[in-house]
Design an enzyme around this catalytic site. Sequence first.
Site, PDB file in Angstrom:
ATOM      1  N   GLY A 114      34.453  24.373  31.775  1.00 45.88           N
ATOM      2  CA  GLY A 114      34.328  25.828  31.870  1.00 45.88           C
ATOM      3  C   GLY A 114      35.461  26.409  31.042  1.00 45.88           C
ATOM      4  O   GLY A 114      36.635  26.236  31.389  1.00 45.88           O
ATOM      5  N   ARG A 173      28.596  36.300  40.512  1.00 42.55           N
ATOM      6  CA  ARG A 173      27.466  37.002  41.148  1.00 42.55           C
ATOM      7  C   ARG A 173      27.058  38.202  40.302  1.00 42.55           C
ATOM      8  O   ARG A 173      27.886  38.966  39.839  1.00 42.55           O
ATOM      9  CB  ARG A 173      27.891  37.458  42.545  1.00 42.55           C
ATOM     10  N   ARG A 229      24.611  35.930  48.128  1.00 38.19           N
ATOM     11  CA  ARG A 229      25.631  34.902  48.136  1.00 38.19           C
ATOM     12  C   ARG A 229      24.971  33.518  48.096  1.00 38.19           C
ATOM     13  O   ARG A 229      25.453  32.596  47.459  1.00 38.19           O
ATOM     14  CB  ARG A 229      26.438  35.058  49.421  1.00 38.19           C
ATOM     15  N   VAL A 255      37.789  25.042  41.068  1.00 37.19           N
ATOM     16  CA  VAL A 255      38.179  26.455  41.127  1.00 37.19           C
ATOM     17  C   VAL A 255      36.956  27.344  41.368  1.00 37.19           C
ATOM     18  O   VAL A 255      37.049  28.432  41.928  1.00 37.19           O
ATOM     19  CB  VAL A 255      38.884  26.879  39.808  1.00 37.19           C
ATOM     20  N   SER A 256      35.783  26.876  40.951  1.00 37.32           N
ATOM     21  CA  SER A 256      34.557  27.684  41.027  1.00 37.32           C
ATOM     22  C   SER A 256      34.259  28.142  42.454  1.00 37.32           C
ATOM     23  O   SER A 256      34.501  27.406  43.411  1.00 37.32           O
ATOM     24  CB  SER A 256      33.361  26.865  40.526  1.00 37.32           C
ATOM     25  N   ASN A 257      33.682  29.308  42.555  1.00 32.95           N
ATOM     26  CA  ASN A 257      33.323  29.874  43.866  1.00 32.95           C
ATOM     27  C   ASN A 257      31.880  29.582  44.238  1.00 32.95           C
ATOM     28  O   ASN A 257      31.056  29.403  43.345  1.00 32.95           O
ATOM     29  CB  ASN A 257      33.527  31.394  43.827  1.00 32.95           C
ATOM     30  N   HIS A 291      39.490  30.766  51.463  1.00 34.24           N
ATOM     31  CA  HIS A 291      39.785  31.757  50.440  1.00 34.24           C
ATOM     32  C   HIS A 291      39.129  33.069  50.864  1.00 34.24           C
ATOM     33  O   HIS A 291      37.930  33.124  51.030  1.00 34.24           O
ATOM     34  CB  HIS A 291      39.139  31.238  49.151  1.00 34.24           C
TER      35      HIS A 291
END
Length: 315
Positions: free
Chosen positions: A14, A87, A93, A123-125, A180
């Site tokens: 990424g 998003r 979600r 790190v990605s959500n 988080h």
Amino acid sequence: MPRDFTRAKISLIGAGQIGGNLAMMAAQKELGDVMLFDIVEGMPQGKALDIAEMAPVQGFDSIVSGTNDYADVTGSDVVIVTAGLPRKPGMSRDDLLATNSKIMTAVTEQIKETSPNAVIIVVSNPLDAMVQRCLQVSGFPSNRVLGQAGVLDTARYRTFLAMELGVSVEDISALLMGGHGDTMVPLPSCTSVGGIPIAQLLDSARLDEIVDRARKGGAEIVGLLKTGSAYYAPAAACTQMVEAIVKDKKRVLPCAAYCDSEYGVGGYYVGVPIVLGAGGVERIIELELTEQETAAFQNSVDAVKELVAVMAGLE
Ligand code: TXD
């Protein structure tokens, strides 16, 4: 015979906002050679060349390259995954979870193939679910798969405390635990300013307000930027974690680590203080929590479990 010194190989899967800034920061600190990977053709190569052209001005010798080919990621010591989609309007979600968990699966299969000995930082959500997916797919020991969230959240908290007190950020030492975002668990007993407990400098109502701002720190930036989420501080947080690993510093940092018996979590990722070194998560530090902190932490663990259950249901 000259000794064979080799630099660490740091691969970033990424090459978007966080990936690009992380490449720059890691190179500036000469943490190793950096490989930027992305599926977008030309973009990682372009960013890498731009960073390489900073080197003569700034004086660093790290080699920064960009690629669309996983073969170039081979033999990485540390791999940081920021790949994923943010998003978009109209997306739930769960939609994001479905898209990003597919991306995480594909990316992790490639990392496993090309860099079987790497430490992976996700790190990605949504972070706590993505790191769990990465562990499942990689089959790596859990000490070599962890997530970044706590270093950033704690940095936000330290920033706001320094602003409030008019002191150097360097003198603020603090710790936040849990997932988080909204369920983050502040630990005022682990917050000090130049060694002075925070309770001697700030009343608890004001401290609560500052914790709340840190908790919503990501949303505050999204609200201002409007086109994306934070990236400078997240990249800096990842850089600190990479440094701890490649220099075997054994830093004590809050990270998303796989907790099984620890804190009675039972096999999920959650933000806890760890010792971070060449072996990845070398130790999880188990603090004694107050009743209130335990309840808040449990709430956070429950939110992570729910997210992971939704992800499992999407298959
Ligand atoms: O503290 C934290 N953990 C976070 C996490 C703080 C801030 C942002 N956080 C999340 O990190 C955010 O919600 C995103 O999920 C990631 C990356 O954020 P960034 O701001 O860097 O997003 P970008 O700029 O959209 O970059 C994502 C890149 C982009 O270049 C895509 O082309 C690429 O990911 N991408 C892929 N790369 C490789 N392989 C695949 N399959 C792929 N799909 C997309």
